[in-house]
Design a protein around this motif. Structure first.
Motif, mmCIF file in Angstrom:
data_model
loop_
_atom_site.group_PDB
_atom_site.id
_atom_site.type_symbol
_atom_site.label_atom_id
_atom_site.label_comp_id
_atom_site.label_asym_id
_atom_site.label_seq_id
_atom_site.Cartn_x
_atom_site.Cartn_y
_atom_site.Cartn_z
ATOM 1 N N ILE A 55 1.311 -1.192 -0.133
ATOM 2 C CA ILE A 55 0.253 0.100 0.044
ATOM 3 C C ILE A 55 1.280 1.041 0.071
ATOM 4 O O ILE A 55 0.246 2.196 -0.665
ATOM 5 N N PHE A 56 2.120 1.526 0.853
ATOM 6 C CA PHE A 56 3.025 2.164 0.908
ATOM 7 C C PHE A 56 2.961 3.162 -0.483
ATOM 8 O O PHE A 56 3.489 3.905 -1.408
ATOM 9 N N ILE A 57 3.926 1.555 -0.896
ATOM 10 C CA ILE A 57 4.677 1.776 -2.976
ATOM 11 C C ILE A 57 3.243 2.117 -3.049
ATOM 12 O O ILE A 57 3.467 3.303 -4.065
ATOM 13 N N TRP A 58 2.394 1.272 -3.343
ATOM 14 C CA TRP A 58 0.654 1.365 -4.210
ATOM 15 C C TRP A 58 0.398 3.319 -4.199
ATOM 16 O O TRP A 58 0.161 3.545 -4.809
ATOM 17 N N GLY A 59 0.217 3.859 -2.769
ATOM 18 C CA GLY A 59 -0.112 4.563 -2.731
ATOM 19 C C GLY A 59 0.557 5.824 -3.684
ATOM 20 O O GLY A 59 -0.383 6.619 -3.939
ATOM 21 N N GLU A 60 2.037 6.007 -3.409
ATOM 22 C CA GLU A 60 2.543 6.882 -4.367
ATOM 23 C C GLU A 60 2.384 6.865 -5.858
ATOM 24 O O GLU A 60 2.072 7.797 -6.169
ATOM 25 N N SER A 61 2.458 6.024 -6.138
ATOM 26 C CA SER A 61 2.007 5.827 -7.493
ATOM 27 C C SER A 61 0.423 5.984 -7.695
ATOM 28 O O SER A 61 0.145 7.135 -9.171
ATOM 29 N N ILE A 62 -0.502 6.126 -6.684
ATOM 30 C CA ILE A 62 -1.679 6.886 -7.187
ATOM 31 C C ILE A 62 -1.691 7.719 -6.976
ATOM 32 O O ILE A 62 -2.349 8.929 -8.209
ATOM 33 N N ILE A 63 -0.997 8.496 -6.264
ATOM 34 C CA ILE A 63 -0.786 10.438 -6.128
ATOM 35 C C ILE A 63 0.016 10.780 -7.867
ATOM 36 O O ILE A 63 -0.784 11.498 -8.070
ATOM 37 N N ILE A 64 0.686 10.064 -8.418
ATOM 38 C CA ILE A 64 1.346 10.355 -9.400
ATOM 39 C C ILE A 64 0.844 10.455 -10.374
ATOM 40 O O ILE A 64 0.454 11.417 -11.541
ATOM 41 N N HIS A 65 -0.007 9.385 -10.407
ATOM 42 C CA HIS A 65 -1.281 9.405 -11.778
ATOM 43 C C HIS A 65 -2.454 11.111 -11.375
ATOM 44 O O HIS A 65 -2.382 10.548 -13.032
ATOM 45 N N TYR A 66 -2.881 11.094 -10.538
ATOM 46 C CA TYR A 66 -3.657 11.857 -10.419
ATOM 47 C C TYR A 66 -3.018 12.937 -10.288
ATOM 48 O O TYR A 66 -3.974 13.685 -11.287
ATOM 49 N N LEU A 67 -2.038 13.505 -10.275
ATOM 50 C CA LEU A 67 -1.198 14.461 -10.433
ATOM 51 C C LEU A 67 -1.182 14.871 -12.330
ATOM 52 O O LEU A 67 -1.161 16.108 -12.524
ATOM 53 N N MET A 68 -0.856 13.949 -12.424
ATOM 54 C CA MET A 68 -0.060 13.689 -13.791
ATOM 55 C C MET A 68 -1.563 14.113 -14.691
ATOM 56 O O MET A 68 -1.897 14.684 -15.050
ATOM 57 N N HIS A 69 -2.568 13.079 -14.649
ATOM 58 C CA HIS A 69 -3.482 13.789 -15.204
ATOM 59 C C HIS A 69 -4.729 15.402 -15.068
ATOM 60 O O HIS A 69 -5.237 15.698 -15.857
ATOM 61 N N SER A 70 -4.754 15.675 -13.584
ATOM 62 C CA SER A 70 -5.048 16.441 -13.614
ATOM 63 C C SER A 70 -4.464 17.703 -14.349
ATOM 64 O O SER A 70 -4.555 18.973 -14.059
ATOM 65 N N LEU A 71 -3.071 17.774 -14.157
ATOM 66 C CA LEU A 71 -1.822 18.449 -15.226
ATOM 67 C C LEU A 71 -2.033 18.030 -17.015
ATOM 68 O O LEU A 71 -1.416 18.467 -18.263
ATOM 69 N N GLY A 72 -2.866 17.083 -17.207
ATOM 70 C CA GLY A 72 -3.874 16.585 -18.630
ATOM 71 C C GLY A 72 -2.990 16.119 -19.282
ATOM 72 O O GLY A 72 -2.148 15.910 -20.376
ATOM 73 N N ILE A 73 -1.299 15.595 -18.270
ATOM 74 C CA ILE A 73 -1.043 14.116 -19.511
ATOM 75 C C ILE A 73 -0.969 13.007 -18.643
ATOM 76 O O ILE A 73 -1.918 12.303 -17.322
ATOM 77 N N LYS A 74 -1.674 12.410 -19.699
ATOM 78 C CA LYS A 74 -1.590 10.834 -20.092
ATOM 79 C C LYS A 74 -1.059 9.963 -19.447
ATOM 80 O O LYS A 74 0.110 9.845 -19.935
ATOM 81 N N VAL A 75 -1.384 9.084 -18.527
ATOM 82 C CA VAL A 75 -0.330 8.039 -18.430
ATOM 83 C C VAL A 75 -1.159 6.329 -17.024
ATOM 84 O O VAL A 75 -2.424 7.081 -16.846
ATOM 85 N N LYS A 76 -0.550 5.580 -17.864
ATOM 86 C CA LYS A 76 -0.400 3.973 -17.556
ATOM 87 C C LYS A 76 -1.199 4.563 -15.024
ATOM 88 O O LYS A 76 0.210 4.595 -15.158
ATOM 89 N N LYS A 77 -1.742 3.687 -15.220
ATOM 90 C CA LYS A 77 -1.920 3.695 -13.000
ATOM 91 C C LYS A 77 -0.461 2.365 -13.114
ATOM 92 O O LYS A 77 0.486 2.183 -12.903
ATOM 93 N N TRP A 78 -0.194 0.765 -14.235
ATOM 94 C CA TRP A 78 0.499 0.118 -14.426
ATOM 95 C C TRP A 78 2.022 0.944 -14.330
ATOM 96 O O TRP A 78 3.310 0.206 -13.089
ATOM 97 N N THR A 79 2.305 2.413 -15.214
ATOM 98 C CA THR A 79 3.168 3.425 -15.527
ATOM 99 C C THR A 79 3.516 3.454 -13.906
ATOM 100 O O THR A 79 4.692 4.081 -14.155
ATOM 101 N N CYS A 80 3.152 4.203 -13.828
ATOM 102 C CA CYS A 80 2.635 4.561 -12.568
ATOM 103 C C CYS A 80 3.313 4.400 -11.493
ATOM 104 O O CYS A 80 4.177 4.509 -10.264
ATOM 105 N N PHE A 81 2.662 2.930 -10.918
ATOM 106 C CA PHE A 81 3.202 2.332 -9.697
ATOM 107 C C PHE A 81 4.541 1.875 -10.563
ATOM 108 O O PHE A 81 5.762 1.444 -9.205
#
Length: 347
Positions: A55-81
């Motif tokens: 969950i600790f590692i996965w949590g940061e991947s969720i944050i990266i995915h969320y921030l990237m999408h909020s800035l208009g950058i499309k990136v897969k959740k698996w790539t963020c993990f």
């Protein structure tokens, strides 16, 4: 060549710290007895401890995915993990976790994510990541003096040193994140200075690229300032992420069949160790984390189970994180940017 030398230095440094830690912790101790005690734990309770690390590692991947999408950058959740795993792996093996973000920026660049954007996203993550520790420390200082005197008296110096270093670090990063014009001015002046003292050769193209990068950085900073909801969401996810890792020690406590100390206390104690060691120039806080654990967890585990408890707690909180992130870093090395490369080769 310089990069290879740095790698060799980091590996040697890590091994030396590990050897010194192992010697300092186990010298004069009955290893056979420690192993026998560890064999008596209920492995059922270690499973949720491993889940906490994931969950600790996965949590940061969720944050990266969320921030990237909020800035208009499309990136897969698996790539963020994978980005997250890369960051934690290099943070675990480098002093002061200094290698994590540069490695993440490198892999994000392979996915065509602009460096100013990836830098800004990782800066926000780091600020809030450390801010959680700062707020935890402040809360303990204001409301938990009884807790501090009861449990942290033998580690009080390290606790307040860690608090001070984290406060200074967060303050500097906040200035860069939310005062981009000031950050741009510092970067440009720094570039001019490096050229004047002949560390860098004068190139108009580099200066132009730096200005363009800082303008892009400023755009991301302004967007985040105008979207406070984004920062609130990131803060809440980070809280869950950080306390999930602290909770791994609670499951170690349960694995020994112990009772009498609340999950809240155990989690706060583990959080106090994080406050103390987060900014120290040691890979994963190795050495000092073990020392502080042995100092403050004695009332919780008792003298007989203290050392085995530390072994399992650090085994989950650091070494499991290191192994899991290393595995996914290898996956990242063979997958990130490969599709784009194969398309180019076909053309």
């Amino acid at each position: 060549m310089e990069s290879k030398k740095k790698w060799i230095f980091n590996i040697i440094f890590l091994l030396l710290i590990f050897a010194a830690t192992f010697y300092g912790v186990f010298h004069g101790k009955d290893m056979g007895r420690i192993i026998e005690i560890i064999k008596t734990v209920n492995p059922f309770w270690l499973i949720p401890g491993v889940i906490c690390v994931i969950i600790f590692i996965w949590g940061e991947s969720i944050i990266i995915h969320y921030l990237m999408h909020s800035l208009g950058i499309k990136v897969k959740k698996w790539t963020c993990f994978l980005f997250s795993s890369v960051g934690f792996f290099f943070s675990c093996i480098t002093p002061s976790a200094s290698g994590g973000q540069p490695a993440q920026v490198y892999y994000m660049k392979k996915e065509d994510i602009p460096i100013p954007i990836s830098t800004m996203v990782l800066l926000i993550i780091t600020i809030i990541y450390k801010m959680v520790l700062v707020l935890l420390g402040i809360a303990l200082v204001i409301f938990g003096q009884g807790f501090i005197h009861r449990y942290l008296s033998d580690a009080i110096f390290w606790f307040y040193l860690g608090m001070g270093l984290n406060v200074v670090c967060v303050a500097i990063m906040v200035v860069f994140a939310f005062h981009p014009n000031f950050a741009k001015s510092i970067m440009i002046k720094g570039h001019i200075l490096l050229e004047r003292i002949h560390i860098l050769k004068h190139r108009k193209s580099r200066a132009k690229k730096l200005v363009q990068s800082m303008d892009q950085y400023r755009g991301a900073a302004v967007y985040l300032q105008e979207n406070k909801k984004v920062l609130i969401v990131v803060f809440l996810i980070t809280m869950v992420q950080r306390f999930a890792l602290f909770a791994a020690t609670w499951f170690v406590y349960l694995a020994f069949g112990l009772k009498g100390t609340s999950a809240f206390t155990v989690i706060l104690l583990q959080g106090s160790i994080a406050v103390a060691v987060d900014m120290l120039p040691l890979p994963g806080g190795m050495g000092i984390s073990e020392k502080i654990f042995l100092d403050i967890f004695l009332p919780v585990f008792g003298s007989m189970l203290l050392l085995p408890g530390m072994v399992l707690s650090r085994g989950l909180g650091y070494y499991t994180e290191l192994i899991l992130s290393a595995i996914f870093t290898i996956v990242a090395n063979f997958t990130i940017g490969r599709k784009k490369k194969s398309v180019v080769e076909k053309c």
